[in-house]
Design a protein around this motif. Structure first.
Motif, PDB file in Angstrom:
ATOM      1  N   ASN A  36       2.333  -0.237  -6.099  1.00  0.00           N
ATOM      2  CA  ASN A  36       2.937   0.838  -5.322  1.00  0.00           C
ATOM      3  C   ASN A  36       1.847   1.751  -4.767  1.00  0.00           C
ATOM      4  O   ASN A  36       1.942   2.979  -4.778  1.00  0.00           O
ATOM      5  CB  ASN A  36       3.928   1.651  -6.172  1.00  0.00           C
ATOM      6  CG  ASN A  36       4.862   2.494  -5.321  1.00  0.00           C
ATOM      7  OD1 ASN A  36       5.190   2.135  -4.191  1.00  0.00           O
ATOM      8  ND2 ASN A  36       5.297   3.623  -5.850  1.00  0.00           N
ATOM      9  N   VAL A  38       1.978  -3.747  -2.940  1.00  0.00           N
ATOM     10  CA  VAL A  38       3.287  -4.065  -3.524  1.00  0.00           C
ATOM     11  C   VAL A  38       3.256  -3.958  -5.045  1.00  0.00           C
ATOM     12  O   VAL A  38       4.104  -3.301  -5.660  1.00  0.00           O
ATOM     13  CB  VAL A  38       3.729  -5.478  -3.091  1.00  0.00           C
ATOM     14  CG1 VAL A  38       5.026  -5.867  -3.799  1.00  0.00           C
ATOM     15  CG2 VAL A  38       3.902  -5.542  -1.580  1.00  0.00           C
ATOM     16  N   LYS A  42       4.311   6.483  -0.399  1.00  0.00           N
ATOM     17  CA  LYS A  42       3.826   5.552  -1.414  1.00  0.00           C
ATOM     18  C   LYS A  42       4.189   4.123  -1.018  1.00  0.00           C
ATOM     19  O   LYS A  42       5.212   3.862  -0.420  1.00  0.00           O
ATOM     20  CB  LYS A  42       4.431   5.887  -2.770  1.00  0.00           C
ATOM     21  CG  LYS A  42       3.914   7.184  -3.378  1.00  0.00           C
ATOM     22  CD  LYS A  42       4.480   7.400  -4.770  1.00  0.00           C
ATOM     23  CE  LYS A  42       3.923   8.683  -5.388  1.00  0.00           C
ATOM     24  NZ  LYS A  42       4.456   8.921  -6.747  1.00  0.00           N
ATOM     25  N   GLY A  43       3.299   3.194  -1.371  1.00  0.00           N
ATOM     26  CA  GLY A  43       3.585   1.788  -1.177  1.00  0.00           C
ATOM     27  C   GLY A  43       3.563   1.332   0.259  1.00  0.00           C
ATOM     28  O   GLY A  43       4.304   0.419   0.627  1.00  0.00           O
ATOM     29  N   SER A  79      -0.764   3.240  -1.888  1.00  0.00           N
ATOM     30  CA  SER A  79      -0.817   3.589  -0.467  1.00  0.00           C
ATOM     31  C   SER A  79      -2.214   3.301   0.048  1.00  0.00           C
ATOM     32  O   SER A  79      -3.204   3.703  -0.568  1.00  0.00           O
ATOM     33  CB  SER A  79      -0.478   5.067  -0.262  1.00  0.00           C
ATOM     34  OG  SER A  79       0.827   5.353  -0.711  1.00  0.00           O
TER      35      SER A  79
END
Length: 252
Positions: free
Chosen positions: A195, A192, A28-29, A197
């Motif tokens: 979060n 950011v 993630k992120g 992907s």
């Protein structure tokens, strides 16, 4: 646990192995760039991730849920968004109406038009347009927008169903250098803030090295390198694939 886990996927077309035993994970992120020359297998990989192609073998899991065998619409609803190399907006509709159409689909109201589409989800659509810097052009038809602005609208449309994974196939294709960097910087901000992907393909190395958290390089259907910018710059196999010599990216 990684958001996306790809294990040993393979896809052949006749005797050509477009993807050969590829495995990777995406947490993630993270903003992950998928690189490689034409014919390396990038688009085939993308098309398997969102269900347009089915792997001959292997597994693709999103938060532990198997995606192989699911219809693209089911994968979209599971949280996988996508933008395309050729923008897919409704040119005759306004910017705002394009967002409203996506929101109507997200909330399954496409067959319940008891009032004009312009009455649905205006506030939510305007919030999304504000996030991509297009709120001030909400009433303009997409057909008259500059190409970079169309790409921003398409990004807002992809974000409208709140994906956890966003696939972007050459998002800056056809854009000027300044527009390219502005768009990917905006995507990085979304990574950011949400979060989120993101896995994206890109041919502009300046954009990739400036913004990507991580890079994977494909060649002839195989994953030959996976790492940060320094690792990719210094990888001999990557330089061989791109330049046929020991030439560096900086000297290209």
């Amino acid at each position: 646990m990684s958001l996306l886990k790809v294990e040993h996927i393979a896809k052949s077309f006749g005797g050509v192995k477009a993807i050969n035993d590829v495995s990777f994970e995406l947490p993630k992120g993270q903003l992950l760039a998928l690189l490689g020359p034409n014919g390396a297998g990038k688009s085939t990989c993308f098309n398997m991730l969102n269900g347009q192609l089915r792997p001959d073998s292997g597994s693709i899991k999103l938060e532990g849920v198997e995606l192989v065998g699911k219809h693209p619409r089911q994968i979209w609803r599971a949280g996988v968004g996508r933008t395309f190399q050729i923008s897919a907006t409704f040119g005759s509709l306004t910017v705002l109406e394009n967002l409203q159409m996506v929101l109507l689909s997200r909330y399954k109201k496409l067959n319940r038009w008891w009032k004009p589409v312009t009455h649905y989800f205006q506030e939510e659509a305007m919030v999304l347009l504000d996030q991509v810097g297009m709120a001030d052009q909400a009433d303009r038809a997409c057909s008259v927008l500059a190409y970079g602005d169309v790409k921003r609208v398409e990004l807002a449309m992809a974000l409208a169903h709140e994906p956890t994974l966003l696939l972007m196939d050459e998002p800056t294709a056809g854009m000027a250098p300044r527009e390219r960097n502005q768009l990917i910087a905006l995507v990085k901000k979304m990574v950011v803030d949400r979060n989120l992907s993101v896995l994206f393909t890109e041919h502009s190395m300046d954009v990739v090295f400036e913004h990507a958290d991580r890079m994977m390089v494909f060649a002839r259907g195989e994953l030959i390198a996976d790492g940060d910018s320094d690792m990719i710059r210094n990888d001999a196999r990557v330089r061989e694939v791109y330049f046929g010599s020991g030439k560096s990216f900086e000297a290209a």
